[in-house]
Design a protein around this motif. Structure first.
Motif, short mmCIF file in Angstrom:
data_model
loop_
_atom_site.label_atom_id
_atom_site.label_comp_id
_atom_site.label_asym_id
_atom_site.label_seq_id
_atom_site.Cartn_x
_atom_site.Cartn_y
_atom_site.Cartn_z
N ARG A 118 0.86 -1.18 0.00
CA ARG A 118 0.00 0.00 0.00
C ARG A 118 0.89 1.23 0.00
O ARG A 118 1.71 1.40 0.90
N VAL A 119 0.73 2.03 -1.00
CA VAL A 119 1.70 3.09 -1.27
C VAL A 119 1.07 4.47 -1.21
O VAL A 119 -0.04 4.67 -1.72
N ASP B 206 -4.81 0.36 -8.19
CA ASP B 206 -5.01 -0.27 -6.88
C ASP B 206 -3.80 -0.01 -5.98
O ASP B 206 -2.66 -0.02 -6.44
N ASN B 207 -4.06 0.20 -4.72
CA ASN B 207 -3.01 0.32 -3.69
C ASN B 207 -2.17 1.57 -3.78
O ASN B 207 -1.17 1.67 -3.08
N LEU B 208 -2.51 2.48 -4.66
CA LEU B 208 -1.65 3.65 -4.85
C LEU B 208 -2.43 4.94 -4.63
O LEU B 208 -3.36 5.24 -5.37
N ASP B 209 -2.05 5.66 -3.58
CA ASP B 209 -2.67 6.95 -3.29
C ASP B 209 -1.65 8.07 -3.47
O ASP B 209 -0.45 7.84 -3.37
N SER C 193 -5.77 4.40 6.22
CA SER C 193 -4.63 4.40 5.31
C SER C 193 -3.39 4.03 6.07
O SER C 193 -2.67 4.87 6.57
N TYR D 85 -0.14 2.75 5.41
CA TYR D 85 0.69 2.52 4.23
C TYR D 85 1.92 1.68 4.54
O TYR D 85 2.48 1.75 5.63
#
Ligand SMILES: Nc1ncnc2c1ncn2[C@@H]1O[C@H](COP(=O)(O)OP(=O)(O)OP(=O)(O)O)[C@@H](O)[C@H]1O
Ligand SMILES: [Mg+2]
Lengths: 509, 253
Positions: free
Chosen positions: B32-33, B78-81, B115, B117
């Motif tokens: 999770r980034v 996915d998994n990238l904010d 979140s 991360y």
């Protein structure tokens, strides 16, 4: 980041692309081509455990998808051993089905075709703000198509999520139903089964009317299990079938004087005849279901004989099932049970006995009070040295009392009956185990004496294991026996006694 | 949680391009980034089509760390904010030190809004003087793109000197993972510089080198990481190799 799929909408209709349009305000929506239609099946057990808890289980190809609950939509592989929840591979769907009674198989409620589309909503820079996965179920039969939209919000775009949600709702044919209503919407003709239907017993009915009502309802329950027994979906069909017939039989024997004596005897005979072909299969089911428990009772050195025994049970069960299925399909059975149903359902009903027209309220109170006093009389006579016969008599008495209280429960406030049923149930559990252990010993002994020889060596292994099992069961029976007096004294407390008196003894109250 | 800073004391060397592709590569493997765009120009946000968010109110930021969480936007992947450019350097320092400290309110409140991360990638602006010790301390790995020219050789030396100057505060040279960026094979000078630098800093320079590639330039048109739209091209392969080495170093750090 992928958010948990909390947001799932159930949208009546196909939600065709034309209905969805291409814009929402100044945002655009893109809908992918639907993938090829495949078949789907909705699964639930006979008692509708999933539907009642607002869950919908869809099997399509190799995937099981579960709708409902806090998770939204979850899925896992559909591979399973048998149709029980325990047979599913470990996964989120299996986890979410832990509330389902473990002995009830998952069966097809209805089927149709399923197709999927992906929808995304983008802004002027073509950034995706929210996505949705659309699953359209098109049922066979007379039901309505339904589209399930799983919304996948992207972090920080809550407003877009709300806009899409509103847009989808507005595009649907009607308002969104609850998950619990989805399956009836797709398959409106699917009959709903209830193993314990409420029988409306009202104070001013007669004993004769009430007995007839209970019998009619439970004969129907029995019949609703026939197909499942024949198909051998799971062991609960036979169990429910027998419980229903036993209820019929106990009404016949407990509701004394409602029908003429010889008529009662005739009905009871028919009910017993209906029951008797089911006994062997049920016994084998019970042993096979408790297989792990039996293995746990003996040390590993004696497991070989148990394995032999269970293998013989398994084989015998196959034959027993085939025989019962054939019986249930036979015209003889069919006419016996339909005739019995007709005798109670017909306009005239069965002939009346001397107590037929008693008001059911008085009648019930008298029966329960009498039975209660009898149970107490037997129980108070039981000491550590009383012969087992008397314990069995107490067990039967308690069972009859329990049946009566349950039959007539609708006449009394639930809050009043519950606290006196509780210690009765505990006493019954105790007596039930005591009896089970003794029945099992006898069963195993009979099996050992009468089984097909396997050859000298194997017979010896088998005999050793069964002998050990009987010894363990005997020990457990003694332990249960020792608890009976304590269980009864809890049931026989002063407050329970006064509650019985005030509920069921009008004269002395 | 690990922090990877893409950093250089020189502008235009490929920090943003590396941040975007590394963040994407981490997310692709299931981590999770959070990619933090620390450049007020907002370049990495641009590549993900995320509009710069409103400037956070400084006081509110310090008082209520949830503000940060509110500024985060989900990317299309996915998994990238993304945390779009909206912080001053001072905010940034505080942000970093708070993220590092697992007891910090910022970290807790980010967690509280869902979140948690695994990786935070920092796309740093090109100015060494304003990047404080705090940032160097906070990062677990400092990825430095180096264009193999004589001038870059000097700037890299300065960078290492600067880092070593921080020794007292426990910043180690070991955190530096440089890679050659925009390499043009036909240029003899590039080849010579790379050989010399590998010789001088055998441990500081990653094996993989990023070639000069129009695919990277096209990121500006496509507004997506190379890894997303040209996954099989040489530059994408180079980013994957750089990513693999970064992962290994993080594991060892
Ligand atoms: N390997 C490459 N091949 C060709 N062009 C590249 C490569 N890497 C980056 N570029 C281009 O070089 C320019 C600068 O790259 P980038 O923005 O990534 O550098 P930066 O170090 O972040 O710059 P700044 O210091 O301004 O933040 C961009 O136009 C980018 O497209
Ligand atoms: Mg940059």
């Amino acid at each position: 980041m992928k958010q948990s799929q909390r947001s799932v909408l159930i949208l009546p209709g196909m939600l065709a692309d034309e209905d969805l349009g291409t814009t929402i305000g100044d945002l655009e929506i893109q809908v992918s081509q639907p993938d090829a239609e495949t078949d789907f099946e909705i699964l639930d057990n006979h008692i509708g455990s999933l539907q009642m808890s607002g869950q919908v289980l869809i099997r399509a190809g190799k995937t099981l998808t579960l709708l409902g609950g806090h998770e939204g939509l979850i899925s896992q592989g559909a591979a399973s051993k048998g149709n029980l929840v325990t047979g599913l591979k470990d996964g989120p769907v299996k986890d979410a089905l832990q509330h389902v009674p473990p002995l009830r198989g998952l069966l097809g409620v209805g089927s149709g075709t399923i197709s999927h589309r992906d929808l995304s909503m983008t802004d002027d820079e073509n950034k995706t703000l929210v996505r949705a996965h659309l699953t359209t179920l098109n049922p066979k039969g007379g039901g309505d198509a339904v589209t399930i939209a799983a919304l996948h919000p992207l972090r920080g775009y809550d407003e877009a999520l709300e806009q899409l949600r509103d847009h989808l709702r507005a595009s649907a044919e009607t308002a969104s139903p609850d998950a619990a209503d989805l399956s009836p919407m797709l398959f409106p003709d699917q009959p709903r089964y209830n193993a314990k239907p409420d029988v409306a017993i009202v104070e001013n009915a007669t004993a004769w009317q009430s007995a007839g009502d209970v019998i009619t309802v439970y004969l129907q329950v029995a019949r609703e299990n026939e197909a499942g027994i024949i198909a051998d979906h799971d062991t609960e069909f036979l169990h429910d079938y027998r419980v229903a017939l036993r209820k019929v039989r106990s009404v016949l024997s407990l509701f004394k004087g409602v029908y003429p004596e010889e008529q009662t005897a005739k009905f009871k005979g028919i009910a017993s005849e209906l029951m008797s072909p089911t006994g062997r299969l049920r016994d084998l089911d019970v042993y096979l279901l408790a297989r792990d428990d039996y293995f746990a009772m003996l040390p590993p050195s004696l497991h070989k004989g148990l394995a032999l025994m269970f293998e013989m049970f398994r084989k015998e069960r196959r034959g027993a099932h085939r025989a019962l299925a054939a019986h249930l399909r036979s015209s003889g059975y069919h006419s016996a049970i339909t005739d019995l149903q007709a005798a109670f359902a017909g306009t005239d009903g069965p002939p009346k006995g001397p107590m037929a027209d008693a008001s059911v309220g008085d009648y019930a109170r008298r029966l329960i009070w009498k039975r209660y006093r009898k149970v107490c009389r037997i129980a108070r006579g039981i000491t550590a040295d009383t012969p087992d016969d008397q314990v069995h008599e107490l067990r039967i008495g308690c069972k009859k009392l329990r049946y009566l209280m349950e039959f007539f429960a609708p006449l009394y406030p639930a809050a009043a009956v519950k606290p006196i049923l509780k210690p009765l149930k505990r006493l019954q559990d105790n007596l039930g185990l005591f009896n089970d252990y003794s029945v099992q010993q006898a069963f195993l002994q009979r099996f050992m004496d009468g089984h097909e020889p396997l050859g000298h060596k194997q017979d010896l292994v088998l005999a050793q294991s069964i002998g050990a099992l009987i010894a363990v069961l005997h020990e457990r029976q003694k332990e249960e026996r020792a608890r009976i007096m304590a269980s009864f004294s809890q049931f026989d407390g002063a407050d329970i006694r006064s509650q019985f008196r005030s509920l069921f003894n009008a004269k002395e109250a | 949680m690990k922090i990877v800073a893409c950093y250089s004391n020189k502008g235009g060397v490929g920090k943003t391009a590396a941040s975007v592709n590394l963040a994407y590569a981490f997310a692709e493997t299931g981590s999770r980034v959070l990619l933090c765009d620390l450049d007020p120009q907002g370049a990495s946000g641009f590549y993900f089509r995320v509009k710069p968010s409103q400037k956070l109110d400084n006081d509110a930021f310090f008082e209520e760390a949830k503000q940060v969480a509110k500024a985060i936007r989900g990317s299309d992947y996915d998994n990238l904010d993304i945390l779009p450019a909206n912080m001053t350097f001072r905010d940034f320092d505080v942000f970093l030190s708070r993220m590092k400290n697992s007891q910090s309110r910022l970290k807790k409140s980010l967690k509280a809004v869902g979140s948690d991360y695994d990786i935070i990638v920092l796309d740093c602006p090109p100015n060494i003087s304003t990047l404080s010790e705090n940032v160097l301390q906070a990062a677990d790995l400092i990825v430095v793109p180096v264009i193999p020219t004589t001038l870059s050789e000097r700037t890299f030396e300065q960078l290492l000197e600067f880092v070593e100057g921080q020794e007292a505060t426990k910043v180690s040279k070991k955190k530096i993972a440089a890679f050659f960026s925009m390499v043009q094979r036909q240029k003899v000078l590039h080849g010579e510089t790379m050989a010399r630098m590998r010789d001088t800093y055998p441990k500081r320079i990653l094996k993989a080198a990023l070639p000069f590639s129009t695919d990277v330039e096209r990121m500006g048109v496509n507004r997506a990481p190379v890894l997303a739209f040209a996954s099989d091209r040489p530059s994408a392969k180079a980013y994957r190799q750089i990513f693999a080495e970064v992962q290994t170093r993080l594991r060892e750090s």
